[in-house]
Design a protein around this motif. Structure first.
Motif, PDB file in Angstrom:
ATOM      1  N   MET A   1       0.850  -1.200   0.000  1.00 41.26           N
ATOM      2  CA  MET A   1       0.000   0.000   0.000  1.00 41.26           C
ATOM      3  C   MET A   1       0.879   1.240   0.000  1.00 41.26           C
ATOM      4  SD  MET A   1      -3.294  -0.718   2.409  1.00 41.26           S
ATOM      5  CE  MET A   1      -4.570  -1.838   1.866  1.00 41.26           C
ATOM      6  N   SER A   2       0.536   2.198  -0.852  1.00 41.57           N
ATOM      7  CA  SER A   2       1.414   3.346  -1.060  1.00 41.57           C
ATOM      8  C   SER A   2       1.472   4.276   0.133  1.00 41.57           C
ATOM      9  CB  SER A   2       0.942   4.129  -2.294  1.00 41.57           C
ATOM     10  OG  SER A   2      -0.392   4.575  -2.128  1.00 41.57           O
ATOM     11  N   ASP A   3       0.492   4.218   1.035  1.00 45.61           N
ATOM     12  CA  ASP A   3       0.504   5.124   2.181  1.00 45.61           C
ATOM     13  C   ASP A   3       1.308   4.563   3.353  1.00 45.61           C
ATOM     14  OD1 ASP A   3      -1.313   3.105   2.603  1.00 45.61           O
ATOM     15  OD2 ASP A   3      -2.786   4.364   3.619  1.00 45.61           O
ATOM     16  N   ILE A   4       1.892   3.369   3.192  1.00 45.18           N
ATOM     17  CA  ILE A   4       2.776   2.798   4.200  1.00 45.18           C
ATOM     18  C   ILE A   4       4.207   3.076   3.759  1.00 45.18           C
ATOM     19  CG2 ILE A   4       3.522   0.681   5.349  1.00 45.18           C
ATOM     20  CD1 ILE A   4       0.646  -0.363   4.919  1.00 45.18           C
ATOM     21  N   PRO A   5       4.989   3.826   4.556  1.00 40.44           N
ATOM     22  CA  PRO A   5       6.283   4.318   4.068  1.00 40.44           C
ATOM     23  C   PRO A   5       7.253   3.246   3.582  1.00 40.44           C
ATOM     24  CG  PRO A   5       5.647   5.496   6.060  1.00 40.44           C
ATOM     25  CD  PRO A   5       4.644   4.394   5.872  1.00 40.44           C
ATOM     26  N   LEU A   6       7.309   2.106   4.260  1.00 39.58           N
ATOM     27  CA  LEU A   6       8.272   1.075   3.890  1.00 39.58           C
ATOM     28  C   LEU A   6       7.606  -0.017   3.054  1.00 39.58           C
ATOM     29  CD1 LEU A   6      10.207   0.683   7.264  1.00 39.58           C
ATOM     30  CD2 LEU A   6      11.097   1.671   5.141  1.00 39.58           C
ATOM     31  N   GLU A   7       8.334  -0.469   2.025  1.00 46.03           N
ATOM     32  CA  GLU A   7       7.876  -1.634   1.282  1.00 46.03           C
ATOM     33  C   GLU A   7       7.731  -2.810   2.246  1.00 46.03           C
ATOM     34  OE1 GLU A   7       7.065  -1.908  -1.904  1.00 46.03           O
ATOM     35  OE2 GLU A   7       7.515   0.194  -2.361  1.00 46.03           O
ATOM     36  N   HIS A   8       6.775  -3.689   1.963  1.00 44.88           N
ATOM     37  CA  HIS A   8       6.508  -4.754   2.924  1.00 44.88           C
ATOM     38  C   HIS A   8       5.743  -5.888   2.258  1.00 44.88           C
ATOM     39  CE1 HIS A   8       2.840  -2.387   2.834  1.00 44.88           C
ATOM     40  NE2 HIS A   8       2.194  -3.428   3.304  1.00 44.88           N
ATOM     41  N   VAL A   9       5.695  -7.000   2.966  1.00 45.14           N
ATOM     42  CA  VAL A   9       4.827  -8.120   2.629  1.00 45.14           C
ATOM     43  C   VAL A   9       3.843  -8.294   3.779  1.00 45.14           C
ATOM     44  CG1 VAL A   9       4.681 -10.604   2.236  1.00 45.14           C
ATOM     45  CG2 VAL A   9       6.558  -9.305   1.236  1.00 45.14           C
ATOM     46  N   HIS A  10       2.568  -8.419   3.427  1.00 44.09           N
ATOM     47  CA  HIS A  10       1.524  -8.608   4.437  1.00 44.09           C
ATOM     48  C   HIS A  10       0.940  -9.999   4.278  1.00 44.09           C
ATOM     49  CE1 HIS A  10      -2.883  -7.793   5.700  1.00 44.09           C
ATOM     50  NE2 HIS A  10      -2.192  -8.219   6.741  1.00 44.09           N
ATOM     51  N   VAL A  11       1.033 -10.803   5.323  1.00 49.93           N
ATOM     52  CA  VAL A  11       0.430 -12.140   5.343  1.00 49.93           C
ATOM     53  C   VAL A  11      -0.714 -12.098   6.350  1.00 49.93           C
ATOM     54  CG1 VAL A  11       0.791 -14.591   5.717  1.00 49.93           C
ATOM     55  CG2 VAL A  11       2.642 -13.196   4.768  1.00 49.93           C
ATOM     56  N   ALA A  12      -1.938 -12.179   5.843  1.00 53.37           N
ATOM     57  CA  ALA A  12      -3.122 -12.060   6.693  1.00 53.37           C
ATOM     58  C   ALA A  12      -3.648 -13.441   7.073  1.00 53.37           C
ATOM     59  CB  ALA A  12      -4.203 -11.269   5.977  1.00 53.37           C
ATOM     60  N   PRO A  13      -4.211 -13.561   8.263  1.00 58.71           N
ATOM     61  CA  PRO A  13      -4.855 -14.828   8.622  1.00 58.71           C
ATOM     62  C   PRO A  13      -6.067 -15.085   7.734  1.00 58.71           C
ATOM     63  CG  PRO A  13      -4.577 -13.375  10.538  1.00 58.71           C
ATOM     64  CD  PRO A  13      -4.297 -12.563   9.320  1.00 58.71           C
ATOM     65  N   ASP A  14      -6.447 -16.343   7.598  1.00 57.48           N
ATOM     66  CA  ASP A  14      -7.672 -16.673   6.886  1.00 57.48           C
ATOM     67  C   ASP A  14      -8.870 -16.166   7.677  1.00 57.48           C
ATOM     68  OD1 ASP A  14      -6.217 -17.972   4.925  1.00 57.48           O
ATOM     69  OD2 ASP A  14      -6.358 -19.926   5.936  1.00 57.48           O
ATOM     70  N   ASP A  15      -9.790 -15.499   6.995  1.00 52.72           N
ATOM     71  CA  ASP A  15     -11.017 -15.012   7.633  1.00 52.72           C
ATOM     72  C   ASP A  15     -10.718 -14.160   8.868  1.00 52.72           C
ATOM     73  OD1 ASP A  15     -12.590 -16.453   5.746  1.00 52.72           O
ATOM     74  OD2 ASP A  15     -12.309 -18.267   6.961  1.00 52.72           O
ATOM     75  N   ALA A  16      -9.725 -13.300   8.751  1.00 52.73           N
ATOM     76  CA  ALA A  16      -9.320 -12.489   9.905  1.00 52.73           C
ATOM     77  C   ALA A  16     -10.386 -11.438  10.214  1.00 52.73           C
ATOM     78  CB  ALA A  16      -8.002 -11.793   9.628  1.00 52.73           C
ATOM     79  N   PRO A  17     -10.797 -11.323  11.473  1.00 56.54           N
ATOM     80  CA  PRO A  17     -11.712 -10.248  11.848  1.00 56.54           C
ATOM     81  C   PRO A  17     -10.963  -8.928  11.938  1.00 56.54           C
ATOM     82  CG  PRO A  17     -11.017 -11.433  13.795  1.00 56.54           C
ATOM     83  CD  PRO A  17     -10.393 -12.142  12.620  1.00 56.54           C
ATOM     84  N   GLU A  18     -11.706  -7.849  12.007  1.00 54.87           N
ATOM     85  CA  GLU A  18     -11.049  -6.575  12.293  1.00 54.87           C
ATOM     86  C   GLU A  18     -10.478  -6.603  13.704  1.00 54.87           C
ATOM     87  OE1 GLU A  18     -13.240  -3.070  11.515  1.00 54.87           O
ATOM     88  OE2 GLU A  18     -13.459  -3.478   9.371  1.00 54.87           O
ATOM     89  N   ASN A  19      -9.513  -5.731  13.936  1.00 52.83           N
ATOM     90  CA  ASN A  19      -8.848  -5.642  15.241  1.00 52.83           C
ATOM     91  C   ASN A  19      -8.168  -6.941  15.639  1.00 52.83           C
ATOM     92  OD1 ASN A  19      -9.443  -2.918  15.757  1.00 52.83           O
ATOM     93  ND2 ASN A  19     -11.497  -3.473  16.430  1.00 52.83           N
ATOM     94  N   ALA A  20      -7.525  -7.592  14.663  1.00 57.30           N
ATOM     95  CA  ALA A  20      -6.737  -8.790  14.949  1.00 57.30           C
ATOM     96  C   ALA A  20      -5.338  -8.383  15.389  1.00 57.30           C
ATOM     97  CB  ALA A  20      -6.668  -9.676  13.712  1.00 57.30           C
ATOM     98  N   PRO A  21      -4.648  -9.235  16.138  1.00 58.28           N
ATOM     99  CA  PRO A  21      -3.268  -8.929  16.545  1.00 58.28           C
ATOM    100  C   PRO A  21      -2.315  -9.053  15.366  1.00 58.28           C
ATOM    101  CG  PRO A  21      -3.857 -11.131  17.246  1.00 58.28           C
ATOM    102  CD  PRO A  21      -5.113 -10.525  16.679  1.00 58.28           C
ATOM    103  N   ALA A  22      -1.124  -8.494  15.517  1.00 59.81           N
ATOM    104  CA  ALA A  22      -0.156  -8.504  14.424  1.00 59.81           C
ATOM    105  C   ALA A  22       1.265  -8.527  14.961  1.00 59.81           C
ATOM    106  CB  ALA A  22      -0.341  -7.281  13.527  1.00 59.81           C
TER     107      ALA A  22
END
Length: 217
Positions: A1-22
């Motif tokens: 996402m362009s609004d996140i300053p550093l390039e990154h890889v995001h691995v999301a949980p399956d069926d993750a609810p909002e306000n999940a830990p990270a």
């Protein structure tokens, strides 16, 4: 996402609810945002993993900062002050932006760093203890710039420090000194010394996973 300053890889949980830990993952010198993903994939399934890329190219990978070698060789190096400050700010800004962009729980954000990433992570949690629920620092040390920090909010903070008994890049004694300092500050420190060198072996990985599982419970 362009609004996140550093390039990154995001691995999301399956069926993750909002306000999940990270967990935000910070690689070592000369590596990239893919390097620690095999480690992150062993962590609890409910965690978002956001692996950040350091800002400066280096030997086919990236680095968080140049090294100040004025105190001697690599084993006694310190972060270049200006580079370090820039990276600390970029990581903090990226954590804030990703927390909003990915609807993360701001009260359950952890840091996992290896080598330069570990050094950066330890300083970040001292600069803003309330921002991070826990930190795992593998084969790193506490930078001189933060050695005397004594912030409110560090007491009881879960901190895992892993070190290699045969590590010639960051000697075990430097990691142990970081653990000692966090204990002095009242953090809840778990530490481990492992027989290998500057890398993460299976025993260290198992202890790391157990530590993170305890925080995610």
């Amino acid at each position: 996402m362009s609004d996140i300053p550093l390039e990154h890889v995001h691995v999301a949980p399956d069926d993750a609810p909002e306000n999940a830990p990270a967990v935000f993952v910070l690689h070592g010198r000369g590596a990239d945002e893919e390097d620690l993903l095999p480690v992150a994939r062993h962590l609890p399934d409910e965690l978002h993993a956001i692996s950040l890329r350091a800002p400066d190219p280096l030997q086919g990978g990236y680095t968080w900062y140049e090294l100040d070698l004025s105190a001697g060789g690599l084993e006694s190096s310190q972060p270049d002050a200006a580079d370090f400050r820039r990276s600390l700010d970029l990581v903090a800004e990226s954590v804030d932006a990703a927390t909003e962009a990915y609807a993360l729980d701001p009260d359950r954000i952890g840091l996992l760093g290896f080598s330069q990433g570990a050094i950066t992570s330890l300083s970040l949690v001292l600069e803003d203890p309330d921002r991070y629920a826990w930190v795992a620092a593998l084969h790193g040390y506490l930078a001189d710039a933060h050695a005397d920090a004594d912030p409110d909010g560090i007491e009881g903070k879960p901190v895992f420090v892993g070190a290699g008994a045969g590590d010639r890049v960051i000697p075990e004694s430097r990691s142990a000194a970081a653990a000692d300092r966090f204990e002095e500050l009242g953090a809840d420190v778990a530490r481990g010394s492992y027989p290998g060198g500057h890398g993460i072996g299976q025993e260290e990985l198992a202890d790391l996973v157990a530590f993170v599982e305890a925080q995610a419970a």
